[in-house]
Write an enzyme that holds these catalytic residues in place. Structure first.
Site, PDB file in Angstrom:
ATOM      1  N   ASP A 162       0.851  -1.186   0.000  1.00 53.58           N
ATOM      2  CA  ASP A 162       0.000   0.000   0.000  1.00 53.58           C
ATOM      3  C   ASP A 162       0.888   1.239   0.000  1.00 53.58           C
ATOM      4  O   ASP A 162       2.095   1.159   0.205  1.00 53.58           O
ATOM      5  CB  ASP A 162      -0.988  -0.021   1.159  1.00 53.58           C
ATOM      6  CG  ASP A 162      -0.327   0.047   2.522  1.00 53.58           C
ATOM      7  OD1 ASP A 162       0.860   0.385   2.601  1.00 53.58           O
ATOM      8  OD2 ASP A 162      -1.015  -0.243   3.515  1.00 53.58           O
TER       9      ASP A 162
ATOM     10  N   ASP B 130      -7.758  -7.634   0.797  1.00 48.13           N
ATOM     11  CA  ASP B 130      -6.854  -7.754   1.934  1.00 48.13           C
ATOM     12  C   ASP B 130      -7.598  -7.259   3.158  1.00 48.13           C
ATOM     13  O   ASP B 130      -8.532  -6.451   3.057  1.00 48.13           O
ATOM     14  CB  ASP B 130      -5.597  -6.898   1.736  1.00 48.13           C
ATOM     15  CG  ASP B 130      -5.860  -5.435   2.061  1.00 48.13           C
ATOM     16  OD1 ASP B 130      -5.462  -4.994   3.161  1.00 48.13           O
ATOM     17  OD2 ASP B 130      -6.499  -4.733   1.251  1.00 48.13           O
TER      18      ASP B 130
ATOM     19  N   CYS C 162     -11.176 -28.333   8.312  1.00 42.24           N
ATOM     20  CA  CYS C 162      -9.991 -27.498   8.069  1.00 42.24           C
ATOM     21  C   CYS C 162      -8.710 -28.315   8.141  1.00 42.24           C
ATOM     22  O   CYS C 162      -8.527 -29.096   9.079  1.00 42.24           O
ATOM     23  CB  CYS C 162      -9.943 -26.367   9.093  1.00 42.24           C
ATOM     24  SG  CYS C 162      -8.513 -25.283   8.902  1.00 42.24           S
TER      25      CYS C 162
ATOM     26  N   CYS D 169      -5.608 -27.142   8.640  1.00 45.11           N
ATOM     27  CA  CYS D 169      -4.504 -26.465   9.320  1.00 45.11           C
ATOM     28  C   CYS D 169      -4.070 -27.232  10.566  1.00 45.11           C
ATOM     29  O   CYS D 169      -4.834 -28.038  11.102  1.00 45.11           O
ATOM     30  CB  CYS D 169      -4.895 -25.030   9.687  1.00 45.11           C
ATOM     31  SG  CYS D 169      -5.829 -24.890  11.221  1.00 45.11           S
TER      32      CYS D 169
ATOM     33  N   CYS E  57      -6.348 -27.389  13.689  1.00 45.82           N
ATOM     34  CA  CYS E  57      -7.495 -28.296  13.615  1.00 45.82           C
ATOM     35  C   CYS E  57      -7.072 -29.759  13.538  1.00 45.82           C
ATOM     36  O   CYS E  57      -7.750 -30.639  14.066  1.00 45.82           O
ATOM     37  CB  CYS E  57      -8.349 -27.941  12.405  1.00 45.82           C
ATOM     38  SG  CYS E  57      -9.128 -26.313  12.525  1.00 45.82           S
TER      39      CYS E  57
ATOM     40  N   HIS F  42      -4.958 -20.784  11.543  1.00 39.88           N
ATOM     41  CA  HIS F  42      -6.277 -21.307  11.197  1.00 39.88           C
ATOM     42  C   HIS F  42      -7.093 -20.265  10.418  1.00 39.88           C
ATOM     43  O   HIS F  42      -7.726 -20.590   9.403  1.00 39.88           O
ATOM     44  CB  HIS F  42      -7.054 -21.712  12.455  1.00 39.88           C
ATOM     45  CG  HIS F  42      -8.503 -21.938  12.183  1.00 39.88           C
ATOM     46  ND1 HIS F  42      -8.973 -23.086  11.596  1.00 39.88           N
ATOM     47  CD2 HIS F  42      -9.588 -21.123  12.340  1.00 39.88           C
ATOM     48  CE1 HIS F  42     -10.288 -22.991  11.425  1.00 39.88           C
ATOM     49  NE2 HIS F  42     -10.677 -21.803  11.868  1.00 39.88           N
TER      50      HIS F  42
END
Length: 373
Positions: free
Chosen positions: A92, A266, A304, A306, A309, A335
């Site tokens: 940005d 974003d 999930c 990840c 999890c 996560h």
């Protein structure tokens, strides 16, 4: 010379799937880009961010110019090398952070003078300097330096602000150094006023950019008003260029914006929520501080992949949070970023299969199966 470019892969109603091609690789869209403000996605290694499927991240001009300094980042090999991120990076312009300093800044037609929130040192940002800093950082996508119009603002105030940003956009275009696989995005301003948004789009498209962002939303206007502005603005943008909605948002915001033709997003929400004990799941949002999780052996989300999890229970994560162990926010951040990446993958697949509306409804229905805990 071939600048950064976006090509369409399919549409379903207003929703689009495509591919963004940059100097550091290709990115399927729609895409959610984790925010790496100071050269790192907070509480994550670059490897863990990659493991979620994220292909593109953000860096922040304002924070990196203050610490460690853009010239130093360049001497260290650029932001890609310094942060061990080998994929595309969008930076940005610093405009949002500078404008939020209120009493620490003074703006004029040429740029902004401000004092660092870190040590009070004086700095100057102009459109040309913002572009130079982003070049030193090595950004694949550079953003125009603009004034972030406050909300609420009158139509007259918004018009003055937007027209200043359009003048700065022309200066940014002139200062940008074209390179293969790199691009500059213009930022549409105009608040909640349709005519001003249309005027901003006309000014930017006359200048010509590799992509177009919509700024000045998710600043307090509410979701319905944000959607209304998108519905008025997105159809005016070039169909062959990527469209980026800045700073948005919740999973529900993303679905609604994809439906209205947005390609790139974003937001700090998934990382910030991870640090404040909140988990986004396919069954709604969980507050992992709540005592109801203290003896719950189930994962955050059975769907999930990840590590939070796959390897740990809600009970364990609850314990980490209550014990102020840093691993708790780390696992929840991983996560949440994984959840956002999975969500965007589902939306992209649905667009390509012509079932976006059905998939969006199924995702939202899942959230309703369990109220916020």
């Amino acid at each position: 010379m071939s600048a950064l470019r976006w090509t369409a892969a399919g549409t379903d109603g207003g929703a689009r799937a495509g591919v963004l091609r940059t100097a550091h690789g290709t990115v399927p869209t729609p895409v959610f880009m984790p925010v790496g403000t100071a050269g790192t996605v907070k509480a994550m290694t670059a490897d863990s961010v990659r493991a979620t499927g994220a292909r593109m991240i953000l860096g922040n001009t304002y924070h990196l110019m203050l610490r460690p300094g853009a010239e130093r980042v360049a001497r260290l090999g650029g932001l890609h090398r310094m942060a061990d991120w080998h994929g595309p990076i969008l930076t940005d312009s610093g405009g949002f952070q500078v404008m939020s300093l209120s009493g620490l800044r003074k703006m004029d037609a040429d740029g902004v003078t401000f004092r660092s929130h870190i040590d009070g040192s004086a700095h100057r940002l102009t459109p040309e300097r913002s572009i130079e800093i982003q070049h030193l950082l090595g950004a694949d996508v550079t953003m125009c330096f603009d004034e972030c119009t406050p909300f609420p603002a009158t139509e007259a105030q918004t018009a003055t602000s937007m027209r200043l940003s359009m003048a700065w956009a022309a200066r940014c275009r002139a200062a940008f150094v074209p390179r293969d696989g790199y691009g500059l995005f213009g930022i549409v301003q105009g608040g909640v006023f349709n005519a001003l948004r249309a005027e901003s789009v006309a000014a930017l498209t006359e200048i010509g950019f590799e992509g177009y962002a919509i700024g000045g939303l998710a600043v307090g206007e509410g979701q319905a008003e944000m959607y209304r502005v998108l519905e008025a603005t997105v159809p005016l943008l070039p169909a062959d260029r990527p469209r980026y909605l800045m700073g948005v948002g919740t999973p529900d915001d993303l679905i609604g914006a994809v439906a209205r033709g947005i390609d790139m997003f974003d937001c700090v929400l998934p990382t910030r929520s991870g640090r404040t004990a909140r988990a986004y799941t396919s069954r709604g949002v969980l507050n992992m501080r709540n005592a109801r999780h203290a003896e719950d052996l189930s994962p955050l989300d059975p769907d999930c992949p990840c590590p939070a999890c796959q390897k740990h229970s809600r009970a364990y994560i609850h314990h980490l949070i209550r014990a102020d162990e840093i691993l708790g926010p780390m696992l929840l951040t991983w996560h949440n970023i994984q959840y956002y990446q999975t969500l965007m993958g589902r939306l992209r697949a649905a667009i390509l299969d012509g079932r976006f509306t059905e998939e969006a409804a199924a995702i939202r229905a899942g959230w309703q199966e369990r109220a916020i805990a």
